[in-house]
Write a protein that holds these residues in place. Structure first.
Motif, mmCIF file in Angstrom:
data_model
loop_
_atom_site.group_PDB
_atom_site.id
_atom_site.type_symbol
_atom_site.label_atom_id
_atom_site.label_comp_id
_atom_site.label_asym_id
_atom_site.label_seq_id
_atom_site.Cartn_x
_atom_site.Cartn_y
_atom_site.Cartn_z
ATOM 1 N N ASP A 197 0.809 -1.009 -0.012
ATOM 2 C CA ASP A 197 -0.048 -0.188 0.072
ATOM 3 C C ASP A 197 0.885 1.257 0.005
ATOM 4 N N GLU A 198 0.418 2.264 -0.883
ATOM 5 C CA GLU A 198 1.071 3.366 -0.902
ATOM 6 C C GLU A 198 1.272 4.173 0.350
ATOM 7 N N HIS A 199 0.592 4.376 1.217
ATOM 8 C CA HIS A 199 0.514 4.745 2.624
ATOM 9 C C HIS A 199 1.457 4.116 3.629
ATOM 10 N N GLN A 200 1.318 2.878 3.302
ATOM 11 C CA GLN A 200 2.500 2.053 4.074
ATOM 12 C C GLN A 200 3.830 2.268 3.973
ATOM 13 N N LEU A 201 4.043 2.608 2.293
ATOM 14 C CA LEU A 201 5.364 2.813 2.020
ATOM 15 C C LEU A 201 5.801 4.191 2.233
ATOM 16 N N LYS A 202 5.021 5.167 2.189
ATOM 17 C CA LYS A 202 5.261 6.240 2.698
ATOM 18 C C LYS A 202 5.974 6.385 4.202
ATOM 19 N N LEU A 203 5.135 5.507 5.018
ATOM 20 C CA LEU A 203 5.417 5.404 6.456
ATOM 21 C C LEU A 203 6.705 5.027 6.456
ATOM 22 N N LEU A 204 7.087 4.047 5.905
ATOM 23 C CA LEU A 204 8.253 3.251 5.866
ATOM 24 C C LEU A 204 9.290 4.164 5.567
ATOM 25 N N ALA A 205 9.440 4.810 4.598
ATOM 26 C CA ALA A 205 10.099 5.947 3.947
ATOM 27 C C ALA A 205 10.529 7.043 5.083
ATOM 28 N N ASP A 206 9.486 7.415 5.654
ATOM 29 C CA ASP A 206 9.469 8.653 6.490
ATOM 30 C C ASP A 206 10.160 8.241 7.773
ATOM 31 N N VAL A 207 10.002 7.109 8.289
ATOM 32 C CA VAL A 207 10.547 6.838 9.705
ATOM 33 C C VAL A 207 11.787 7.105 9.902
ATOM 34 N N GLY A 208 12.839 6.690 9.006
ATOM 35 C CA GLY A 208 14.086 7.115 9.265
ATOM 36 C C GLY A 208 14.421 8.842 9.400
ATOM 37 N N PRO A 209 14.207 9.351 8.206
ATOM 38 C CA PRO A 209 14.300 10.993 8.239
ATOM 39 C C PRO A 209 13.568 11.445 9.430
ATOM 40 N N ALA A 210 12.428 11.019 9.747
ATOM 41 C CA ALA A 210 11.825 11.808 10.774
ATOM 42 C C ALA A 210 12.452 11.691 12.205
ATOM 43 N N LEU A 211 12.758 10.560 12.530
ATOM 44 C CA LEU A 211 13.554 9.838 13.835
ATOM 45 C C LEU A 211 14.541 10.865 14.162
ATOM 46 N N LEU A 212 15.532 10.938 12.792
ATOM 47 C CA LEU A 212 16.891 11.696 12.979
ATOM 48 C C LEU A 212 16.660 13.145 13.104
ATOM 49 N N CYS A 213 15.520 13.693 12.525
ATOM 50 C CA CYS A 213 14.966 15.221 12.716
ATOM 51 C C CYS A 213 14.631 15.384 14.133
ATOM 52 N N TYR A 214 13.849 14.439 14.542
ATOM 53 C CA TYR A 214 13.455 14.524 15.969
ATOM 54 C C TYR A 214 14.669 14.422 17.174
ATOM 55 N N LYS A 215 15.455 13.604 16.894
ATOM 56 C CA LYS A 215 16.748 13.385 17.506
ATOM 57 C C LYS A 215 17.469 14.710 17.814
ATOM 58 N N LEU A 216 17.719 15.314 16.251
ATOM 59 C CA LEU A 216 18.503 16.589 16.157
ATOM 60 C C LEU A 216 18.017 17.765 16.850
ATOM 61 N N ILE A 217 16.505 17.967 16.638
ATOM 62 C CA ILE A 217 15.767 18.983 17.381
ATOM 63 C C ILE A 217 15.626 18.806 18.790
ATOM 64 N N THR A 218 15.389 17.727 19.550
ATOM 65 C CA THR A 218 15.286 17.427 20.813
ATOM 66 C C THR A 218 16.556 17.536 21.617
ATOM 67 N N THR A 219 17.472 17.159 21.125
ATOM 68 C CA THR A 219 18.931 17.041 21.726
ATOM 69 C C THR A 219 19.645 18.257 21.395
ATOM 70 N N GLY A 220 19.749 18.781 20.043
ATOM 71 C CA GLY A 220 20.478 19.653 19.580
ATOM 72 C C GLY A 220 22.110 19.137 19.642
ATOM 73 N N LYS A 221 22.195 18.018 19.735
ATOM 74 C CA LYS A 221 23.502 17.317 19.427
ATOM 75 C C LYS A 221 23.474 16.690 18.271
ATOM 76 N N PRO A 222 24.788 16.651 17.622
ATOM 77 C CA PRO A 222 25.113 16.027 16.366
ATOM 78 C C PRO A 222 24.592 14.535 16.470
ATOM 79 N N ILE A 223 24.109 14.059 15.214
ATOM 80 C CA ILE A 223 23.745 12.767 15.218
ATOM 81 C C ILE A 223 24.846 11.567 14.795
ATOM 82 N N GLU A 224 24.983 10.777 15.401
ATOM 83 C CA GLU A 224 26.279 9.980 15.453
ATOM 84 C C GLU A 224 25.663 8.635 14.666
#
Length: 212
Positions: free
Chosen positions: A164-191
């Protein structure tokens, strides 16, 4: 040490200076201005940067900046577009046995893992967009989020059935979304370790579930 020396995004800018500007002197002037803008955003944050400060850092007249960009948001937006990864094509050969490493590479390239300066720029811009309507309009969020298209194509290449296209979009968004969240909430470089954690413990298992 000048903070810009810690980053590789100057080389990226050099490769992307618009050819339409014509004379080499114009290209070099624009390079100096864009580099100065990125340096200042990394050092001080987007909100604190002014056109006067950029002109001073670039050794350019403020009138020169305004002839090319009508305001700070448009100048910064162009600088951001230059440091973002160029649109890539999926490598089918890496969607098999090397798929895990391929996903880690795509995510780490996009977020500039090990490039503290670039991550500082991304952090400042990502938090400023919600406050600055002009920046949001100028930057065109697709220049920041278009990497999810590459993840989606890679996942599609790896999964041997249509999902399903919606499932596919969620799968593709998971990684970038979590990295953005990590960067914003911690303010520290991603390792890289965190990138691998996301891929190994979340993305790959989710893909496996959808592959069955």
């Amino acid at each position: 040490m000048d903070i810009i020396n810690k980053s590789d995004f100057v080389e990226n800018i050099k490769k992307k200076i618009p050819v339409k500007l014509g004379r080499p002197i114009d290209k070099l002037r624009d390079l100096a201005i864009l580099t100065a803008a990125l340096e200042l955003v990394a050092e001080q944050g987007y909100d604190s940067v002014t056109m006067d400060a950029i002109a001073l850092r670039a050794h350019a007249g403020k009138a020169t900046l305004y002839r090319r960009w009508k305001s700070k948001p448009y100048l910064i937006a162009e600088a951001i577009r230059f440091i973002m990864p160029r649109v890539q094509k999926v490598d089918p050969a890496r969607c098999g046995e090397n798929f895990r490493n391929y996903l880690c590479e795509l995510l780490s390239t996009y977020f500039g893992v090990d490039d503290e300066v670039r991550q500082k720029v991304m952090l400042s811009i990502s938090t400023a967009i919600s406050r600055d309507k002009s920046l949001s309009e100028a930057i065109h969020l697709d220049c920041i989020t278009n990497q999810t298209y590459i993840f989606r194509e890679a996942i599609t290449c790896n999964i041997n059935k249509k999902i399903d296209e919606h499932q596919l979009k969620l799968l593709a968004d998971v990684g970038p979304a979590l990295l953005c969240y990590k960067l914003i909430t911690t303010g520290k470089p991603i390792e890289m370790k965190y990138v691998e954690h996301i891929v190994d413990d979340l993305i790959i298992p989710l893909i496996s579930l959808n592959s069955n």
